[in-house]
Design a protein around this motif. Structure first.
Motif, PDB file in Angstrom:
ATOM      1  N   UNK A  56     -77.487 -99.370 -36.183  1.00 37.70           N
ATOM      2  CA  UNK A  56     -77.344-100.811 -36.043  1.00 37.70           C
ATOM      3  C   UNK A  56     -77.364-101.160 -34.563  1.00 37.70           C
ATOM      4  N   UNK A  57     -77.669-102.395 -34.309  1.00 33.96           N
ATOM      5  CA  UNK A  57     -77.757-102.865 -32.935  1.00 33.96           C
ATOM      6  C   UNK A  57     -76.833-104.060 -32.790  1.00 33.96           C
ATOM      7  N   UNK A  58     -75.887-103.980 -31.877  1.00 32.14           N
ATOM      8  CA  UNK A  58     -74.964-105.075 -31.669  1.00 32.14           C
ATOM      9  C   UNK A  58     -74.371-104.997 -30.278  1.00 32.14           C
ATOM     10  N   UNK A  59     -73.959-106.146 -29.784  1.00 34.87           N
ATOM     11  CA  UNK A  59     -73.222-106.200 -28.526  1.00 34.87           C
ATOM     12  C   UNK A  59     -71.746-106.454 -28.771  1.00 34.87           C
ATOM     13  N   UNK A  60     -71.388-106.595 -30.038  1.00 34.94           N
ATOM     14  CA  UNK A  60     -70.003-106.842 -30.401  1.00 34.94           C
ATOM     15  C   UNK A  60     -69.203-105.539 -30.358  1.00 34.94           C
ATOM     16  N   UNK A  61     -67.899-105.672 -30.191  1.00 32.69           N
ATOM     17  CA  UNK A  61     -67.053-104.481 -30.171  1.00 32.69           C
ATOM     18  C   UNK A  61     -66.191-104.360 -31.416  1.00 32.69           C
ATOM     19  N   UNK A  62     -66.016-105.462 -32.129  1.00 32.99           N
ATOM     20  CA  UNK A  62     -65.128-105.462 -33.286  1.00 32.99           C
ATOM     21  C   UNK A  62     -65.925-105.875 -34.514  1.00 32.99           C
ATOM     22  N   UNK A  63     -66.166-104.929 -35.385  1.00 33.70           N
ATOM     23  CA  UNK A  63     -67.002-105.203 -36.544  1.00 33.70           C
ATOM     24  C   UNK A  63     -66.667-104.215 -37.658  1.00 33.70           C
ATOM     25  N   UNK A  64     -67.220-104.491 -38.817  1.00 40.62           N
ATOM     26  CA  UNK A  64     -67.055-103.611 -39.974  1.00 40.62           C
ATOM     27  C   UNK A  64     -68.439-103.137 -40.411  1.00 40.62           C
ATOM     28  N   UNK A  65     -68.455-101.976 -41.019  1.00 35.26           N
ATOM     29  CA  UNK A  65     -69.691-101.417 -41.578  1.00 35.26           C
ATOM     30  C   UNK A  65     -69.457-101.063 -43.033  1.00 35.26           C
ATOM     31  N   UNK A  66     -70.507-101.191 -43.820  1.00 35.61           N
ATOM     32  CA  UNK A  66     -70.388-100.999 -45.258  1.00 35.61           C
ATOM     33  C   UNK A  66     -71.599-100.223 -45.782  1.00 35.61           C
ATOM     34  N   UNK A  67     -71.354 -99.508 -46.862  1.00 27.85           N
ATOM     35  CA  UNK A  67     -72.436 -98.981 -47.689  1.00 27.85           C
ATOM     36  C   UNK A  67     -72.263 -99.566 -49.094  1.00 27.85           C
ATOM     37  N   UNK A  68     -73.364-100.147 -49.593  1.00 28.80           N
ATOM     38  CA  UNK A  68     -73.403-100.674 -50.942  1.00 28.80           C
ATOM     39  C   UNK A  68     -74.430 -99.876 -51.749  1.00 28.80           C
ATOM     40  N   UNK A  69     -74.144 -99.733 -53.027  1.00 27.43           N
ATOM     41  CA  UNK A  69     -75.032 -99.046 -53.960  1.00 27.43           C
ATOM     42  C   UNK A  69     -75.550-100.075 -54.947  1.00 27.43           C
ATOM     43  N   UNK A  70     -76.858-100.041 -55.208  1.00 27.32           N
ATOM     44  CA  UNK A  70     -77.456-100.930 -56.203  1.00 27.32           C
ATOM     45  C   UNK A  70     -78.239-100.093 -57.200  1.00 27.32           C
ATOM     46  N   UNK A  71     -77.641 -99.772 -58.342  1.00 29.61           N
ATOM     47  CA  UNK A  71     -78.352 -99.011 -59.373  1.00 29.61           C
ATOM     48  C   UNK A  71     -79.387 -99.896 -60.061  1.00 29.61           C
ATOM     49  N   UNK A  72     -80.185 -99.326 -60.942  1.00 31.70           N
ATOM     50  CA  UNK A  72     -81.206-100.125 -61.634  1.00 31.70           C
ATOM     51  C   UNK A  72     -80.636-101.335 -62.374  1.00 31.70           C
ATOM     52  N   UNK A  73     -79.369-101.285 -62.727  1.00 32.96           N
ATOM     53  CA  UNK A  73     -78.745-102.451 -63.362  1.00 32.96           C
ATOM     54  C   UNK A  73     -78.638-103.628 -62.403  1.00 32.96           C
TER      55      UNK A  73
END
Lengths: 115, 115
Positions: A25-42
């Protein structure tokens, strides 16, 4: 500009093996959150794991863990003991702490799990 | 996390007609969002649904095409107006809860096909 890059459009893993999905990821911010989401065929997007940038310890949720490298702006997802139900699209996402209304999503990685 | 439902789950519509998609949450939430996901693509934010006031639209999306309502803290609708085949997509509702105001949780999505 904030961008999230997933360089692997598609990956395959043998059942019971371990696989790592990449995200930068590219950011100049210092305070952030990161996530992983899963999207199955449903098609429902399911939260897999989240990481607060201020925490040095990598987040873990059962068979899912992350390798968060803040200096390198890298946030990879490791899936251990892969199961057939892990087959899905995986999206990496980023949000700034003072603007949680805006989530930035990567282009996704399709994970195939071979029996 | 909240339990989110969307109606309809899928629909096939004729060009020039309109479709209203409903998003219902089983508890009060702080924020509600509408996304579009075109086939094989990532998520694009359409707008933030504001309770009791006009929605906040992202660049490229306008109220006349995508009117949104949010009459209370548990319900929102998105209308896709004057549809064309280019509107064929999955439409996703997401929410942020009071318990976890820094994470988005997604509904099951509505698959729209426009002929």
């Amino acid at each position: 500009a904030q961008t999230v890059t997933q360089s692997q459009p598609e990956m395959s893993v043998q059942e019971a093996e371990t696989v790592t999905l990449s995200c930068t990821y590219d950011t100049s911010e210092s305070d952030y959150y990161l996530f992983w989401y899963k999207q199955p065929p449903s098609r429902q997007m399911i939260l897999v794991i989240r990481q607060e940038a201020y925490k040095q310890q990598n987040a873990t949720e059962n068979r899912f863990s992350v390798n968060f490298q803040k200096a390198a702006k890298s946030f990879s997802l490791k899936i251990s003991d892969s199961q057939l139900g892990d087959a899905a699209m995986y999206f990496c996402a980023y949000a700034v702490v003072d603007n949680f209304n805006k989530f930035y999503f990567g282009s996704g990685t399709k994970l195939n799990v071979k029996p | 996390s909240a339990v989110i439902s969307q109606k309809p789950s899928r629909d096939i519509c004729q060009r020039g007609t309109s479709l209203t998609i409903q998003c219902q949450v089983d508890s009060q939430v702080t924020m509600m969002f509408w996304y579009r996901q075109q086939p094989g693509q990532s998520l694009t934010l359409i707008a933030t649904a504001n309770q009791g006031s006009e929605a906040t639209y992202e660049s490229g999306f306008v109220i006349d095409k995508f009117p949104i309502s949010r009459p209370n803290l548990t319900f929102s609708t998105l209308t896709v107006s004057n549809m064309s085949p280019e509107d064929s997509s999955i439409y996703l509702c997401s929410v942020m809860t009071y318990q976890r105001p820094d994470t988005q949780y997604f509904g099951p999505g509505t698959r729209l096909t426009v002929l």
